[in-house]
Design an enzyme around this catalytic site. Structure first.
Site, short mmCIF file in Angstrom:
data_model
loop_
_atom_site.label_atom_id
_atom_site.label_comp_id
_atom_site.label_asym_id
_atom_site.label_seq_id
_atom_site.Cartn_x
_atom_site.Cartn_y
_atom_site.Cartn_z
N CYS A 1 2.69 29.47 -15.16
CA CYS A 1 2.20 29.94 -16.45
C CYS A 1 1.62 28.80 -17.29
O CYS A 1 2.21 28.40 -18.30
CB CYS A 1 3.33 30.63 -17.20
N GLU A 2 0.54 28.25 -16.83
CA GLU A 2 -0.17 27.18 -17.53
C GLU A 2 -1.64 27.31 -17.17
O GLU A 2 -1.97 27.45 -15.98
CB GLU A 2 0.27 25.79 -17.02
N TYR B 1 1.53 10.91 -3.36
CA TYR B 1 1.72 11.43 -4.72
C TYR B 1 1.56 12.95 -4.75
O TYR B 1 1.03 13.51 -5.69
CB TYR B 1 0.76 10.74 -5.70
N PRO C 1 0.81 -1.21 0.00
CA PRO C 1 0.00 0.00 0.00
C PRO C 1 0.85 1.27 0.00
O PRO C 1 1.88 1.33 0.68
CB PRO C 1 -0.76 -0.11 1.33
N GLY C 2 0.44 2.23 -0.77
CA GLY C 2 1.08 3.54 -0.72
C GLY C 2 0.06 4.53 -0.19
O GLY C 2 0.06 4.91 0.98
N ARG D 1 -1.59 16.37 -8.98
CA ARG D 1 -2.73 15.48 -9.21
C ARG D 1 -3.95 16.16 -9.84
O ARG D 1 -4.54 15.60 -10.76
CB ARG D 1 -3.13 14.75 -7.92
N TYR E 1 -4.59 14.42 -13.39
CA TYR E 1 -5.68 13.44 -13.43
C TYR E 1 -7.05 14.07 -13.25
O TYR E 1 -8.04 13.35 -13.10
CB TYR E 1 -5.53 12.42 -12.28
N1 LLP Z 1 2.65 -1.50 -6.09
C1 LLP Z 1 2.85 -1.24 -7.39
C2 LLP Z 1 3.47 -2.26 -8.24
C3 LLP Z 1 2.44 -0.01 -7.93
O1 LLP Z 1 2.61 0.23 -9.23
C4 LLP Z 1 1.85 0.96 -7.09
C5 LLP Z 1 1.44 2.26 -7.61
C6 LLP Z 1 1.68 0.64 -5.73
C7 LLP Z 1 2.08 -0.60 -5.26
C8 LLP Z 1 1.06 1.58 -4.76
O2 LLP Z 1 -0.23 1.92 -5.12
P1 LLP Z 1 -1.19 2.66 -4.09
O3 LLP Z 1 -1.39 1.74 -2.92
O4 LLP Z 1 -0.53 3.92 -3.68
O5 LLP Z 1 -2.42 2.91 -4.85
N2 LLP Z 1 0.44 9.07 -9.19
C9 LLP Z 1 -0.83 8.36 -9.14
C10 LLP Z 1 -0.67 6.96 -8.59
C11 LLP Z 1 0.29 6.10 -9.35
C12 LLP Z 1 0.41 4.72 -8.74
C13 LLP Z 1 1.48 3.93 -9.38
N3 LLP Z 1 1.67 2.64 -8.79
C14 LLP Z 1 -1.81 9.19 -8.31
O6 LLP Z 1 -1.46 10.27 -7.88
O7 LLP Z 1 -2.96 8.78 -8.16
#
Ligand code: LLP
Length: 404
Positions: free
Chosen positions: A329-330, A358, A261-262, A299, A303
């Site tokens: 400037c965007e 993120y 988890p991130g 973000r 997105y």
């Molecule tokens: N494991 C793998 C292999 C991944 O590619 C990712 C995220 C994670 C774990 C963690 O995912 P999470 O639990 O955070 O959802 N920048 C984007 C998110 C990109 C995620 C890329 N991979 C945003 O701001 O929503």
């Protein structure tokens, strides 16, 4: 415990990232306890927030790390995560990254193509070691999330299909330089739907069974990350239900479950504090111009992501819709669209929620803007964990080369 944003602004100025360390620890504990009774390892996805002190906060809880560059691996080690809890993933690892990862003796390298498997084998042979690997399988399951953060469909660049995965496991099994100990999948991010996760877990568990039948003993079942969080009114997956579908899928297989988890651990523990500079109207369109911008929090621009924005000190007066925008400037430089706000004079503080994942990690120096200061909030106190970048920091790598 509520955070005194006014005090934080006084001490550290804006734009400012503030992370609630206790919240982040509690998220970790909640997820870890959901897997109670099963062998499990939580590997924090460093990419979501890679500040050394944030990683260290999780390391002290016993967390591992999911890394996608050798830089992230080194951050994780520096922050106190044990090498045997570190996984190195990503579709494009270079020769030197693989070499360094093997030298650092991390748990495993997560391989994402046949060509990469051969490179890992070659490097391991040179170093006279056996490389522990897992293979990232793309189960072709639609995670029903934003297309930019969907990763488990064949149209996405990640992983390999099941037939290729089987071939790669057989190659790895035969090699003296490779030890295939894990299997990995990750179907996407900000998941709020349990069915695709259950479906993918079952597909991968079936594959593990067929591999075990040919004497390829998978010990780590890595279900990736992706658990969604609440930015506005999303209905979320309960961690216990999430754990249950994975535990059910691997029933009878003697594996350690890994999850990565991130966002779940870091997003809602983070706040971006910003100050109102000016207000203006172009025709009927109202803009609130603040000192944070898309270079601080990308973000919304990238997105069209929603982040709740509120005044730190409520103000009386009729509210109307305003676009909260930065100085870059965007036209795409916005942090919130149609935010309901009273008339502002400048100087007011706004807090942008759910900015712990993120946020800073995707920040840039666009328009030669230094990146924000980051502070931890823990035990009722603030602590700087990354100082604000100065102009000197920004030009450091160039100034030597300036001619004339
Ligand atoms: N494991 C793998 C292999 C991944 O590619 C990712 C995220 C994670 C774990 C963690 O995912 P999470 O639990 O955070 O959802 N920048 C984007 C998110 C990109 C995620 C890329 N991979 C945003 O701001 O929503």
């Amino acid at each position: 415990m509520s955070i005194n944003f006014k005090l934080a602004e006084k001490e550290f100025k804006t734009p400012l990232y503030i992370y609630d360390f206790e919240y982040m620890r509690n998220q970790y504990r909640e997820l870890k306890s959901a897997f109670e009774g099963s062998k499990s390892l939580i590997t924090y996805a460093v990419k979501s927030n890679s500040n050394l002190s944030v990683i260290s906060n999780f390391a002290k809880e016993g967390s591992g790390a999911d890394c996608v560059s050798i830089g992230e691996v080194k951050r994780a080690l520096m922050a106190g995560i044990e090498p045997y809890k570190i996984i190195f993933s990503g579709v494009g690892k270079s020769y030197s990254e693989i070499k360094e990862a093997l030298e650092l003796k991390i748990l495993m390298i997560n391989v994402e193509s046949e060509a990469e498997l051969f490179l890992v084998e070659e490097v391991a042979k040179e170093l006279e070691v056996e490389a522990r690997v897992s293979i990232r399988v793309n189960p072709n399951v639609d995670p029903k999330t934003h297309p930019y953060i969907s990763t488990g469909l064949h149209e996405n660049k990640f992983g390999v299909d099941i037939d290729m995965a089987k071939r790669m496991y057989i190659i790895a099994k035969k090699s003296n330089s490779l030890d295939p100990i894990g299997i990995h999948f990750h179907i996407g991010s900000q998941l709020t739907n349990l069915e695709p996760i259950a479906e993918a877990a079952e597909i991968i568990a079936d594959l593990v069974k067929s591999l075990k039948a040919i004497d390829i003993d998978i010990k780590f079942f890595d279900a990736g990350g992706g658990l969604g969080v609440r930015y506005s009114d999303e209905i979320l997956i309960e961690p216990s239900n999430y754990a249950k579908v994975i535990i059910d899928a691997v029933k009878g297989l003697d594996v350690t479950i890994i999850c990565e988890p991130g966002r779940y651990l870091s997003a809602n523990g983070g706040y971006l504090l910003t100050k109102v500079l000016y207000e203006k109207k172009n025709g009927n369109k109202r803009f609130t111009i603040v000192d944070a911008a898309m270079n601080d929090l990308l973000r919304p621009s990238l997105y069209n992501a929603y982040h709740r924005i509120e005044l730190v000190e409520p103000k009386s007066g009729d509210e109307s819709e305003s676009d909260v925008v930065g100085p870059i400037c965007e036209s795409g430089d916005f942090l919130g669209k149609d935010v309901m706000l009273p008339k502002l004079d400048g100087g007011e503080l706004l807090v942008i929620y759910s900015a712990g994942a993120y946020g800073f990690t995707m920040a840039s120096n666009y328009n030669t803007r230094g990146r924000a200061c980051e502070v931890a909030y823990d035990n009722g106190e603030f602590r700087v964990i990354r100082r604000r970048e100065s102009f000197e920091d920004l030009i450091e790598a160039e100034r030597l080369y300036l001619q004339g």
